[in-house]
Design a protein around this motif. Structure first.
Motif, PDB file in Angstrom:
ATOM      1  N   LYS A  19       0.847  -1.184   0.000  1.00 23.27           N
ATOM      2  CA  LYS A  19       0.000   0.000   0.000  1.00 23.27           C
ATOM      3  C   LYS A  19       0.882   1.234   0.000  1.00 23.27           C
ATOM      4  CE  LYS A  19      -3.910  -2.150   2.220  1.00 23.27           C
ATOM      5  NZ  LYS A  19      -4.963  -2.015   3.193  1.00 23.27           N
ATOM      6  N   LEU A  20       0.325   2.342  -0.471  1.00 22.25           N
ATOM      7  CA  LEU A  20       1.079   3.593  -0.451  1.00 22.25           C
ATOM      8  C   LEU A  20       1.559   3.882   0.959  1.00 22.25           C
ATOM      9  CD1 LEU A  20      -0.980   5.953  -2.763  1.00 22.25           C
ATOM     10  CD2 LEU A  20       1.205   4.861  -3.242  1.00 22.25           C
ATOM     11  N   ASP A  21       2.750   4.410   1.056  1.00 20.95           N
ATOM     12  CA  ASP A  21       3.403   4.793   2.312  1.00 20.95           C
ATOM     13  C   ASP A  21       3.905   3.605   3.135  1.00 20.95           C
ATOM     14  OD1 ASP A  21       3.122   7.554   1.791  1.00 20.95           O
ATOM     15  OD2 ASP A  21       1.074   7.494   2.573  1.00 20.95           O
ATOM     16  N   ASP A  22       3.761   2.364   2.640  1.00 25.51           N
ATOM     17  CA  ASP A  22       4.433   1.246   3.292  1.00 25.51           C
ATOM     18  C   ASP A  22       5.931   1.516   3.204  1.00 25.51           C
ATOM     19  OD1 ASP A  22       2.132  -0.185   3.832  1.00 25.51           O
ATOM     20  OD2 ASP A  22       2.504  -1.746   2.337  1.00 25.51           O
ATOM     21  N   VAL A  23       6.665   1.121   4.225  1.00 23.53           N
ATOM     22  CA  VAL A  23       8.120   1.234   4.212  1.00 23.53           C
ATOM     23  C   VAL A  23       8.681  -0.181   4.226  1.00 23.53           C
ATOM     24  CG1 VAL A  23      10.166   2.092   5.406  1.00 23.53           C
ATOM     25  CG2 VAL A  23       8.057   3.432   5.448  1.00 23.53           C
ATOM     26  N   ILE A  24       9.369  -0.551   3.150  1.00 23.99           N
ATOM     27  CA  ILE A  24       9.958  -1.890   3.055  1.00 23.99           C
ATOM     28  C   ILE A  24      11.243  -1.895   3.872  1.00 23.99           C
ATOM     29  CG2 ILE A  24      10.887  -3.675   1.539  1.00 23.99           C
ATOM     30  CD1 ILE A  24       9.154  -2.448  -0.707  1.00 23.99           C
ATOM     31  N   ARG A  25      11.256  -2.710   4.937  1.00 28.79           N
ATOM     32  CA  ARG A  25      12.421  -2.795   5.820  1.00 28.79           C
ATOM     33  C   ARG A  25      13.390  -3.865   5.368  1.00 28.79           C
ATOM     34  NH1 ARG A  25      11.890  -1.393  11.442  1.00 28.79           N
ATOM     35  NH2 ARG A  25      14.118  -1.657  11.231  1.00 28.79           N
ATOM     36  N   SER A  26      12.841  -5.043   4.970  1.00 28.03           N
ATOM     37  CA  SER A  26      13.730  -6.125   4.555  1.00 28.03           C
ATOM     38  C   SER A  26      13.006  -7.074   3.609  1.00 28.03           C
ATOM     39  CB  SER A  26      14.249  -6.907   5.770  1.00 28.03           C
ATOM     40  OG  SER A  26      13.205  -7.597   6.409  1.00 28.03           O
ATOM     41  N   VAL A  27      13.815  -7.767   2.804  1.00 28.97           N
ATOM     42  CA  VAL A  27      13.324  -8.801   1.899  1.00 28.97           C
ATOM     43  C   VAL A  27      14.207 -10.023   2.125  1.00 28.97           C
ATOM     44  CG1 VAL A  27      12.980  -9.485  -0.506  1.00 28.97           C
ATOM     45  CG2 VAL A  27      12.542  -7.120   0.184  1.00 28.97           C
ATOM     46  N   ASN A  28      13.570 -11.127   2.513  1.00 29.75           N
ATOM     47  CA  ASN A  28      14.296 -12.372   2.796  1.00 29.75           C
ATOM     48  C   ASN A  28      15.463 -12.150   3.758  1.00 29.75           C
ATOM     49  OD1 ASN A  28      12.565 -13.780   1.129  1.00 29.75           O
ATOM     50  ND2 ASN A  28      13.878 -13.579  -0.637  1.00 29.75           N
ATOM     51  N   GLY A  29      15.259 -11.281   4.753  1.00 32.56           N
ATOM     52  CA  GLY A  29      16.270 -11.032   5.765  1.00 32.56           C
ATOM     53  C   GLY A  29      17.321 -10.007   5.392  1.00 32.56           C
ATOM     54  N   HIS A  30      17.271  -9.466   4.180  1.00 36.62           N
ATOM     55  CA  HIS A  30      18.232  -8.456   3.731  1.00 36.62           C
ATOM     56  C   HIS A  30      17.630  -7.066   3.919  1.00 36.62           C
ATOM     57  CE1 HIS A  30      20.807 -11.471   1.817  1.00 36.62           C
ATOM     58  NE2 HIS A  30      19.688 -12.027   1.380  1.00 36.62           N
ATOM     59  N   SER A  31      18.339  -6.194   4.621  1.00 34.24           N
ATOM     60  CA  SER A  31      17.854  -4.827   4.853  1.00 34.24           C
ATOM     61  C   SER A  31      17.695  -4.074   3.547  1.00 34.24           C
ATOM     62  CB  SER A  31      18.833  -4.057   5.733  1.00 34.24           C
ATOM     63  OG  SER A  31      18.862  -4.599   7.021  1.00 34.24           O
ATOM     64  N   MET A  32      16.662  -3.264   3.469  1.00 30.14           N
ATOM     65  CA  MET A  32      16.413  -2.416   2.311  1.00 30.14           C
ATOM     66  C   MET A  32      16.605  -0.961   2.736  1.00 30.14           C
ATOM     67  SD  MET A  32      15.484  -4.225  -0.358  1.00 30.14           S
ATOM     68  CE  MET A  32      16.719  -5.405   0.112  1.00 30.14           C
ATOM     69  N   LYS A  33      17.715  -0.383   2.305  1.00 34.10           N
ATOM     70  CA  LYS A  33      18.006   1.006   2.649  1.00 34.10           C
ATOM     71  C   LYS A  33      18.052   1.897   1.419  1.00 34.10           C
ATOM     72  CE  LYS A  33      20.513  -0.422   6.710  1.00 34.10           C
ATOM     73  NZ  LYS A  33      21.812  -0.689   7.278  1.00 34.10           N
ATOM     74  N   SER A  34      18.265   1.285   0.259  1.00 33.56           N
ATOM     75  CA  SER A  34      18.359   2.061  -0.979  1.00 33.56           C
ATOM     76  C   SER A  34      17.920   1.190  -2.149  1.00 33.56           C
ATOM     77  CB  SER A  34      19.797   2.538  -1.210  1.00 33.56           C
ATOM     78  OG  SER A  34      20.620   1.437  -1.534  1.00 33.56           O
ATOM     79  N   LEU A  35      17.733   1.811  -3.291  1.00 35.11           N
ATOM     80  CA  LEU A  35      17.354   1.050  -4.480  1.00 35.11           C
ATOM     81  C   LEU A  35      18.450   0.075  -4.893  1.00 35.11           C
ATOM     82  CD1 LEU A  35      15.487   3.727  -6.609  1.00 35.11           C
ATOM     83  CD2 LEU A  35      14.514   1.813  -5.333  1.00 35.11           C
ATOM     84  N   GLN A  36      19.710   0.375  -4.549  1.00 34.82           N
ATOM     85  CA  GLN A  36      20.799  -0.552  -4.851  1.00 34.82           C
ATOM     86  C   GLN A  36      20.603  -1.874  -4.114  1.00 34.82           C
ATOM     87  OE1 GLN A  36      21.642   2.691  -3.897  1.00 34.82           O
ATOM     88  NE2 GLN A  36      22.544   3.523  -5.745  1.00 34.82           N
TER      89      GLN A  36
END
Length: 72
Positions: A19-36
């Motif tokens: 949903k809009l404004d969700d903040v993705i923190r991690s995917v499969n245990g990997h932190s998400m801090k940037s598009l990289q």
């Protein structure tokens, strides 16, 4: 985390429960801090044949876990 600021109609994100404004923190245990970080996950050979995905998002100030499994 990565904030979802736009979801196109018919986009995969809608069907996956984002949903809009969700903040993705991690995917499969990997932190998400940037598009990289998303690129690293896509390029990781361990994820090529993965049949499930666990995504942790913050929605309305609360952690939420979204689980996805590929159709057989």
């Amino acid at each position: 985390g990565l904030t979802i600021t736009k979801i196109n109609s018919g986009a995969t994100g809608i069907s996956r429960g984002f949903k809009l404004d969700d903040v993705i923190r991690s995917v499969n245990g990997h932190s998400m801090k940037s598009l990289q970080d998303t690129k690293k996950i896509q390029d990781d050979p361990r994820n090529k044949n993965r049949r499930s995905m666990t995504i942790v998002v913050i929605r309305n100030g609360r952690n939420m876990v979204l689980e996805y499994r590929a159709a057989p």
